[in-house]
Write an enzyme that holds these catalytic residues in place. Structure first.
Site, mmCIF file in Angstrom:
data_model
loop_
_atom_site.group_PDB
_atom_site.id
_atom_site.type_symbol
_atom_site.label_atom_id
_atom_site.label_comp_id
_atom_site.label_asym_id
_atom_site.label_seq_id
_atom_site.Cartn_x
_atom_site.Cartn_y
_atom_site.Cartn_z
ATOM 1 N N ASN A 134 38.546 49.652 39.435
ATOM 2 C CA ASN A 134 39.775 48.945 39.046
ATOM 3 C C ASN A 134 40.652 49.891 38.186
ATOM 4 O OD1 ASN A 134 38.093 49.046 36.809
ATOM 5 N ND2 ASN A 134 39.015 47.223 35.953
ATOM 6 N N CYS B 60 41.442 50.415 35.014
ATOM 7 C CA CYS B 60 41.004 51.139 33.798
ATOM 8 C C CYS B 60 39.653 51.807 33.957
ATOM 9 C CB CYS B 60 41.009 50.178 32.621
ATOM 10 S SG CYS B 60 42.648 49.474 32.338
ATOM 11 N N GLU C 56 36.537 50.684 34.536
ATOM 12 C CA GLU C 56 35.259 50.106 34.105
ATOM 13 C C GLU C 56 34.549 49.311 35.197
ATOM 14 O OE1 GLU C 56 38.203 49.111 33.211
ATOM 15 O OE2 GLU C 56 38.345 46.940 33.005
#
Ligand code: ADP
Length: 569
Positions: free
Chosen positions: A269, A271, A273
């Site tokens: 995704n 960011c 994580e």
């Protein structure tokens, strides 16, 4: 309710239901009630009305007491017509015009609902390759990324929040050098975070100063060679210049792919994580550790934490059920693996209040202990849910089937950035160190409004060294290091992101990664004067300590960031 003025402002602006004239239809308590009710309703087939009401109250209390918060789309959309509750999506980009533009359309629908999208562009044929149907030449992944970027820009105004994307290209794609430098100009591709997808082979080649092979994704044939060390140097150089690209270790993402029969993980995704399979979505939630202290504030209350983890897993599993997915393919994949991502926020705050410096072995040991405990309890909760509600539908295709470990969810833990959630809860974000001990928020009529970290304020009052004048002096520099009027012991405990050396940043990320199914959102901060060699060392340390990727940011290296804490949400 314990919400700060700031938190209420954020919620009113973006999260609370409004009528067509923009008048609020609910208050913050009403929002938590709406979310609790919608999420508890998923238990309808397992309990009676009384059971549902009890569950709803439990969910409500957990959110209203700021012990646990689900990711923003759940707060915004649960119990409302849109009903899209996930923050993270990965969409496939295949090498045909139809598929590319299909992915752009799908991303637009997801952005409109507040979700972020990740893509691997590695399947696209390189720039200059032939296009059979027209005899022309292909324009390559980077030119298509610009189209994705423009579409995101256009949706910005209409959606709940500005869209965010992750763009990934494999290190062996023939256009890799263009990809590495494509954001040299900061005004380009602004709605994307970029990461280079790195392989173990590449890292070994870089270490030994060897060449590695590029592969044409279309023909699968070798398409030239590059010196791995030089390519790593280019990544390091660009990251030093403006924080991008980051790197992700593709082999590691796939080593932890618990349903390899369903496909390969190629992207995360926005960011970083949450590694996901194509068309998979995941909903995240974070426990506010600062609210998990014992009554005397002297220790972490592990019994309360265990109880909260159990409720949070139940909550997130229910979100999968009541979620309205933007596409049938996403519906099928997401209900099939039932991945959830439980993490934490307020880590730096709890360390400070327990008197543990972030940059210490004690903090790393504590991270291992706390996240190990969360992981173990989250998995236990998922096992218990499986006994009542059944294992996830793709269980037989998973590695757990071989081990006989019957789980309701293919993954249970993720450390999210908690950009907005931490603002709502009024604590430090994710596992990041405190950014500034105090800062000046507003200057009106020569009146400075000083915001002070709550743990620091409490400590300063208790230890008798609080004064407005001191807070103002701290706000000018952000840190208490060498600050006159702050006891030495306190200076050591209240370290900020820039007081923490890159090594400790990476060590902390690695500690959390050891006990996290998915990945860890973390930025490794470097001082403005850091050298490119420092960046390279961070990359290599992240690699050696088992991180799944790494993002660095050198202070002052760029003016604007795609995902700025509190900035773009
Ligand atoms: P929040 O605190 O709002 O719940 P986080 O900062 O924890 O969100 O981010 C979690 C994930 O949510 C990100 O990795 C990304 O997938 C998604 N996300 C965050 N900000 C945005 C945004 N502005 N637009 C779209 N998706 C976003």
């Amino acid at each position: 309710m314990k919400l700060s003025e700031n938190a209420v402002k954020v919620l009113e602006k973006r999260y609370l239901s409004k009528d067509e004239n923009g008048n609020l239809l609910e208050n913050c308590e009403g929002m938590f009630r709406r979310v609790a009710k919608a999420v508890a309703s998923a238990d309808a087939e397992y309990t009676d009305e009384k059971g549902i009401a009890k569950l709803e109250q439990e969910f409500f209390d957990m959110m209203a007491d700021l012990e646990f918060l689900p990711n923003s789309p759940t707060l915004m959309n649960a119990g409302r017509p849109l009903g899209q509750l996930s923050a993270c999506f990965v969409l496939p980009v295949e090498d045909t015009m139809e598929d590319i533009f299909e992915a752009i359309k799908n991303a637009a629908l997801i952005h409109k609902s507040g979700g972020g999208t990740g893509f691997s562009f590695s399947r696209l044929r390189p720039k200059g390759a032939t296009v059979n149907s027209t005899g022309g030449v292909a324009s390559g992944p980077i030119s298509f990324m610009k189209v994705f970027n423009a579409a995101t820009e256009a949706v910005k105004q209409g959606g709940t929040r500005r869209g965010a994307n992750m763009g990934i290209l494999r290190i062996d794609h023939p256009d890799i050098l263009d990809f590495i430098s494509c954001k040299k100009d900061n005004s380009e591709i602004t709605n994307f975070n970029l990461s280079v997808g790195i392989t173990e082979d590449f890292m070994k080649a870089a270490e030994h100063n060897l060449e590695y092979e590029l592969i044409d994704p279309k023909t699968k044939l070798p398409a030239g060679k590059l010196n791995a060390k030089n390519v790593l140097d280019s990544i390091v150089e660009m990251a030093w210049k403006n924080g991008e690209p980051g790197i992700i270790f593709l082999d590691r993402l796939n080593k932890d792919n618990v349903v390899p029969k369903l496909g390969e993980i190629e992207s995360t995704n926005p960011c970083g994580e949450q590694p996901l399979l194509p068309y998979e979505a995941c909903n995240l939630g974070s426990i506010n550790l600062y609210n998990m202290l014992t009554d005397d504030g002297k220790a972490l209350n592990f019994a309360k934490l265990a109880e909260t983890v159990k409720k949070a897993v139940h909550f997130l599993d229910n979100v999968i059920e009541v979620n309205k997915y933007p596409l049938p393919e996403i519906d099928k994949m997401t209900r099939g693996t039932r991945k959830i991502g439980l993490g934490i926020m307020g880590w730096a705050d709890i360390l400070c209040s327990l008197g543990i410096p972030y940059n210490s072995q004690k903090a790393i040991d504590f991270a291992d202990k706390v996240m190990g405990f969360i992981q173990e309890n989250a998995q236990k909760a998922s096992r218990e849910l499986a006994e009542i509600k059944g294992v996830f539908p793709y269980y037989e295709d998973s590695v757990f089937a071989d081990r006989g470990l019957r789980l309701r969810n293919a993954t249970v833990t993720t450390i999210a950035p908690t950009g907005t959630l931490s603002l709502i809860a009024g604590v430090s974000s994710g596992i990041e160190p405190i950014f500034a001990i105090s800062y000046i928020r507003n200057v009106m009529d020569n009146n400075e409004l000083i915001e002070v970290n709550q743990v620091f304020r409490e400590t300063a009052v208790r230890e008798n060294f609080y004064s407005d004048e001191l807070m103002r002096r701290i706000a000018r520099v952000g840190t208490v290091r060498d600050m006159e009027g702050v006891p030495g012991k306190i200076q050591n405990i209240f370290v900020t992101a820039h007081d923490v050396s890159p090594e400790w940043h990476v060590k902390m990320q690695a500690a959390f990664q050891r006990h996290t199914d998915n990945a860890v959102s973390k930025t490794v901060n470097l001082g403005h004067t850091a050298a490119t060699d420092d960046v390279r060392e961070v990359f290599i340390l992240a690699y050696k300590t088992g991180c799944k990727g790494v993002t660095i940011y050198r202070d002052g290296s760029r003016d604007l960031q795609v995902l700025n804490i509190g900035g773009v949400k």
